[in-house]
Design a protein around this motif. Sequence first.
Motif, PDB file in Angstrom:
ATOM      1  N   PRO A 165       0.794  -1.228   0.000  1.00 51.71           N
ATOM      2  CA  PRO A 165       0.000   0.000   0.000  1.00 51.71           C
ATOM      3  C   PRO A 165       0.835   1.291   0.000  1.00 51.71           C
ATOM      4  O   PRO A 165       1.985   1.277   0.431  1.00 51.71           O
ATOM      5  CB  PRO A 165      -0.820  -0.112   1.278  1.00 51.71           C
ATOM      6  CG  PRO A 165      -0.134  -1.106   2.116  1.00 51.71           C
ATOM      7  CD  PRO A 165       0.551  -2.045   1.194  1.00 51.71           C
ATOM      8  N   GLU A 166       0.194   2.376  -0.434  1.00 51.84           N
ATOM      9  CA  GLU A 166       0.927   3.634  -0.631  1.00 51.84           C
ATOM     10  C   GLU A 166       1.397   4.303   0.650  1.00 51.84           C
ATOM     11  O   GLU A 166       2.325   5.106   0.630  1.00 51.84           O
ATOM     12  CB  GLU A 166       0.060   4.622  -1.431  1.00 51.84           C
ATOM     13  CG  GLU A 166       0.108   4.348  -2.925  1.00 51.84           C
ATOM     14  CD  GLU A 166      -0.818   5.266  -3.707  1.00 51.84           C
ATOM     15  OE1 GLU A 166      -1.220   6.309  -3.159  1.00 51.84           O
ATOM     16  OE2 GLU A 166      -1.137   4.915  -4.855  1.00 51.84           O
ATOM     17  N   TYR A 167       0.743   3.978   1.794  1.00 52.96           N
ATOM     18  CA  TYR A 167       1.181   4.671   3.017  1.00 52.96           C
ATOM     19  C   TYR A 167       2.641   4.371   3.357  1.00 52.96           C
ATOM     20  O   TYR A 167       3.287   5.128   4.062  1.00 52.96           O
ATOM     21  CB  TYR A 167       0.257   4.391   4.205  1.00 52.96           C
ATOM     22  CG  TYR A 167      -0.026   2.946   4.545  1.00 52.96           C
ATOM     23  CD1 TYR A 167       0.929   2.152   5.169  1.00 52.96           C
ATOM     24  CD2 TYR A 167      -1.272   2.369   4.271  1.00 52.96           C
ATOM     25  CE1 TYR A 167       0.673   0.834   5.496  1.00 52.96           C
ATOM     26  CE2 TYR A 167      -1.545   1.052   4.604  1.00 52.96           C
ATOM     27  CZ  TYR A 167      -0.565   0.277   5.214  1.00 52.96           C
ATOM     28  OH  TYR A 167      -0.837  -1.021   5.556  1.00 52.96           O
ATOM     29  N   PHE A 192       7.431   1.641  18.496  1.00 55.73           N
ATOM     30  CA  PHE A 192       7.559   1.559  17.037  1.00 55.73           C
ATOM     31  C   PHE A 192       7.349   0.139  16.522  1.00 55.73           C
ATOM     32  O   PHE A 192       6.872  -0.049  15.395  1.00 55.73           O
ATOM     33  CB  PHE A 192       8.878   2.170  16.574  1.00 55.73           C
ATOM     34  CG  PHE A 192       8.849   3.669  16.680  1.00 55.73           C
ATOM     35  CD1 PHE A 192       8.156   4.427  15.749  1.00 55.73           C
ATOM     36  CD2 PHE A 192       9.447   4.332  17.746  1.00 55.73           C
ATOM     37  CE1 PHE A 192       8.081   5.812  15.852  1.00 55.73           C
ATOM     38  CE2 PHE A 192       9.381   5.707  17.864  1.00 55.73           C
ATOM     39  CZ  PHE A 192       8.689   6.451  16.920  1.00 55.73           C
ATOM     40  N   SER A 193       7.658  -0.861  17.354  1.00 59.75           N
ATOM     41  CA  SER A 193       7.372  -2.248  16.952  1.00 59.75           C
ATOM     42  C   SER A 193       5.866  -2.441  16.816  1.00 59.75           C
ATOM     43  O   SER A 193       5.394  -3.077  15.874  1.00 59.75           O
ATOM     44  CB  SER A 193       7.909  -3.246  17.978  1.00 59.75           C
ATOM     45  OG  SER A 193       9.292  -3.121  18.082  1.00 59.75           O
ATOM     46  N   LEU A 194       5.114  -1.882  17.763  1.00 59.00           N
ATOM     47  CA  LEU A 194       3.657  -2.046  17.723  1.00 59.00           C
ATOM     48  C   LEU A 194       3.056  -1.360  16.493  1.00 59.00           C
ATOM     49  O   LEU A 194       2.206  -1.926  15.813  1.00 59.00           O
ATOM     50  CB  LEU A 194       3.017  -1.511  19.012  1.00 59.00           C
ATOM     51  CG  LEU A 194       3.281  -2.364  20.252  1.00 59.00           C
ATOM     52  CD1 LEU A 194       2.722  -1.689  21.507  1.00 59.00           C
ATOM     53  CD2 LEU A 194       2.679  -3.766  20.095  1.00 59.00           C
ATOM     54  N   ILE A 195       3.533  -0.137  16.206  1.00 62.77           N
ATOM     55  CA  ILE A 195       3.037   0.557  15.009  1.00 62.77           C
ATOM     56  C   ILE A 195       3.363  -0.278  13.765  1.00 62.77           C
ATOM     57  O   ILE A 195       2.516  -0.481  12.890  1.00 62.77           O
ATOM     58  CB  ILE A 195       3.665   1.963  14.889  1.00 62.77           C
ATOM     59  CG1 ILE A 195       3.289   2.822  16.104  1.00 62.77           C
ATOM     60  CG2 ILE A 195       3.213   2.649  13.591  1.00 62.77           C
ATOM     61  CD1 ILE A 195       3.979   4.178  16.147  1.00 62.77           C
ATOM     62  N   PHE A 196       4.585  -0.791  13.725  1.00 65.37           N
ATOM     63  CA  PHE A 196       5.018  -1.583  12.574  1.00 65.37           C
ATOM     64  C   PHE A 196       4.151  -2.827  12.406  1.00 65.37           C
ATOM     65  O   PHE A 196       3.709  -3.160  11.304  1.00 65.37           O
ATOM     66  CB  PHE A 196       6.501  -1.967  12.739  1.00 65.37           C
ATOM     67  CG  PHE A 196       7.034  -2.805  11.623  1.00 65.37           C
ATOM     68  CD1 PHE A 196       7.223  -2.256  10.355  1.00 65.37           C
ATOM     69  CD2 PHE A 196       7.356  -4.138  11.817  1.00 65.37           C
ATOM     70  CE1 PHE A 196       7.712  -3.030   9.314  1.00 65.37           C
ATOM     71  CE2 PHE A 196       7.843  -4.920  10.781  1.00 65.37           C
ATOM     72  CZ  PHE A 196       8.021  -4.366   9.529  1.00 65.37           C
ATOM     73  N   GLU A 219      -2.325  -4.701   8.477  1.00 66.28           N
ATOM     74  CA  GLU A 219      -3.210  -4.115   7.445  1.00 66.28           C
ATOM     75  C   GLU A 219      -2.705  -4.509   6.061  1.00 66.28           C
ATOM     76  O   GLU A 219      -3.481  -4.926   5.205  1.00 66.28           O
ATOM     77  CB  GLU A 219      -3.240  -2.587   7.610  1.00 66.28           C
ATOM     78  CG  GLU A 219      -4.396  -1.899   6.891  1.00 66.28           C
ATOM     79  CD  GLU A 219      -4.233  -1.834   5.374  1.00 66.28           C
ATOM     80  OE1 GLU A 219      -5.257  -1.797   4.672  1.00 66.28           O
ATOM     81  OE2 GLU A 219      -3.088  -1.827   4.881  1.00 66.28           O
ATOM     82  N   SER A 220      -1.382  -4.395   5.869  1.00 65.77           N
ATOM     83  CA  SER A 220      -0.812  -4.682   4.551  1.00 65.77           C
ATOM     84  C   SER A 220      -1.084  -6.113   4.107  1.00 65.77           C
ATOM     85  O   SER A 220      -1.555  -6.347   2.992  1.00 65.77           O
ATOM     86  CB  SER A 220       0.707  -4.468   4.557  1.00 65.77           C
ATOM     87  OG  SER A 220       1.011  -3.115   4.781  1.00 65.77           O
ATOM     88  N   ILE A 221      -0.801  -7.064   4.988  1.00 64.13           N
ATOM     89  CA  ILE A 221      -0.896  -8.456   4.533  1.00 64.13           C
ATOM     90  C   ILE A 221      -2.330  -8.982   4.472  1.00 64.13           C
ATOM     91  O   ILE A 221      -2.619  -9.877   3.707  1.00 64.13           O
ATOM     92  CB  ILE A 221      -0.015  -9.409   5.378  1.00 64.13           C
ATOM     93  CG1 ILE A 221      -0.377  -9.357   6.856  1.00 64.13           C
ATOM     94  CG2 ILE A 221       1.445  -9.107   5.207  1.00 64.13           C
ATOM     95  CD1 ILE A 221       0.462 -10.277   7.725  1.00 64.13           C
ATOM     96  N   PRO A 257      -3.225  -8.274  -0.773  1.00 68.47           N
ATOM     97  CA  PRO A 257      -4.072  -9.142  -1.604  1.00 68.47           C
ATOM     98  C   PRO A 257      -4.829  -8.359  -2.677  1.00 68.47           C
ATOM     99  O   PRO A 257      -4.963  -8.821  -3.821  1.00 68.47           O
ATOM    100  CB  PRO A 257      -5.046  -9.754  -0.590  1.00 68.47           C
ATOM    101  CG  PRO A 257      -4.326  -9.696   0.718  1.00 68.47           C
ATOM    102  CD  PRO A 257      -3.476  -8.463   0.662  1.00 68.47           C
ATOM    103  N   LYS A 258      -5.287  -7.143  -2.322  1.00 67.35           N
ATOM    104  CA  LYS A 258      -6.044  -6.350  -3.281  1.00 67.35           C
ATOM    105  C   LYS A 258      -5.149  -5.840  -4.410  1.00 67.35           C
ATOM    106  O   LYS A 258      -5.478  -5.964  -5.581  1.00 67.35           O
ATOM    107  CB  LYS A 258      -6.697  -5.171  -2.533  1.00 67.35           C
ATOM    108  CG  LYS A 258      -7.935  -4.640  -3.227  1.00 67.35           C
ATOM    109  CD  LYS A 258      -8.685  -3.659  -2.340  1.00 67.35           C
ATOM    110  CE  LYS A 258      -8.919  -2.377  -3.111  1.00 67.35           C
ATOM    111  NZ  LYS A 258      -9.001  -1.206  -2.243  1.00 67.35           N
TER     112      LYS A 258
END
Lengths: 454, 143
Positions: free
Chosen positions: A246-248, B18-22, B28-30, B35-36
């Motif tokens: 994604p772009e973010y 920062f680990s939690l944000i990552f 969200e990405s995976i 997939p989209k």
Amino acid sequence: MKYKSQQVAYWFFALSMLLIILQITYGFIMAFAHYGMDGLHAWVPFNAARATHNNLLVVWLLSGFMGAAYYIIPEEAQRELVSVKLAYIQLITLAIVGVVAIIGFHFNWWEGRKFLEIPRPLDYLVVVNVLTFLGIILATLYKGKQQTTTAMVLTMGLVFAALLYLPGMIWFDNQAMDAFFRWWVVHLWVEGVWELIMGGILAFLLIKLTGVDREVIEKWLYVIVGLTFLSGILGTGHHYYYIGTPEYWLLIGGIFSAMEPLAFLGMALFAIHMYRKGGKSHPNKIALSWTLGTAIVAFAGAGLLGLAHTLPQVNMYTHGTLVTAMHGHLAFWGAYGMLIFAIISYTMPLMTGRKLFELPSNIYAFWLSLIGMLGMTTAFAAAGVAQVYLERKVGLDFMVAQKEIEIHFLILILCASLFTTGILIFVYNFIKYGRPNEEAMQPEEEFEAVQPAA
Amino acid sequence: MLSKKQAKVFFLGGTLLFSLIFLGLSYESITASIPKKTNADQISDAVIRGKHIWDSNNCMGCHTLLGEGAYYAPELTKVYERKGETYIKTVLMSEKPWAPRGRQMVAYGLSEEDANDVVEFFKWVNEMDLNGFPPKPSEALQP
């Protein structure tokens, strides 16, 4: 050297020395192939040379880190390693797995995923090997008289490095997912937990070489590794710009990876400041040169040259070109190669009892390898930038552009010869030191030993 | 002046945060975005077989795909669009090293079936949304 079991480190360093020479050999095969001389193609095709070159790098650095840990941990924990025999078994199996993997590459036996090429059955052996290593280190630390910050940071780096190897072993049908998790290993190793290992080794060397108070050095060690993770974890985003993600990540990767040089700048300033602050002078000047060298060159190679192509606007064009090789070479040499040469230079006189650090040839090894590597980096930069313009901006066909940049690989080969000369001198001196021996053992603090009271 | 304890809190706290944000963004990405953007629903058995052939021959040891790999041979993300099916199959099935302008590729001599699978893999990769990569050449520099 205060503990007999610290001698194990010597054999890990010896393995490192052997493997770096092999690594360089394969580097030459690739450079000649880029220059148009691929006479070895039938026996060593480029992809075999490339996998061998990269994996040898990883194995010799890991072997160096392990050797460093086997030397540092007993000294910090103030006791012998819990098992010397297991450490030797671990060394031999590491060497066997490495050799089998490399031979396999020449027979098309691999997983074919950049940096993680070694075939799956060997992956399991690597895991067992690393667990053995960590078992020895953790048990020694646990049973030790004290748990210092330096030892804890070093160990934390080693434990996380082992854990992060695992995501690379998951199979995905989707190429983008595969790449996504491959960077968990590769990026979070070299721009994350390996920097903890680097910070730990560097702190140990600075405590020993400058005589500055441990509390001061370790305080700054926390700040530096804090900066590393603050920038490096989300900095993983710079691998997630253009791979189906994604772009973010363009924004997050751009901002945080642009901050990554800060950790390396911190490391360089820290080393220089501690050196100036330390009033005493350690006789092993060459170990000090490598120690300051690794901190400074890491900032140049990993920090600044990384910054040069980390912004998404730039990376759009440089992604997947020789510009990456430019950054990679100086980064690995500065941050990790020179670090291992620093710990070897520091420990060899203590393990063998021979003070060869006074040899003038050490200076040649340092400068020839450094200047050679800077030259190689420049050659890669010239080739990479030209490739970007011809192929990506002008739109020439890949091979048309490659023909135009061939000449830069001649310069690369010449500079690599300088680099290699430096390395060979270093290895020659390593051999000249001979084996570790018990006569070199001394009970007192080393600084007291080398600094007779005035 | 910063104390050692404060420095430790900075290190551990920052790392945790920062680990939690990552991890959150990665989740969200995976699960959603990747997939989209990669049309994961179109990954057929042939595409998977093609990826196996791609990996087990270490094609990334010379080529790049999605800009990742080595820099000895062409970037192949858009090879399906650029060269077409017949050309790709000819290269993969060749019994002699393919050597455009003298730079040799390993002669894999793949069967027609395997070559078709690799083509299917490239066809799927070709359709990914890569945020604009590979870049279009600059118009100002065209003759």
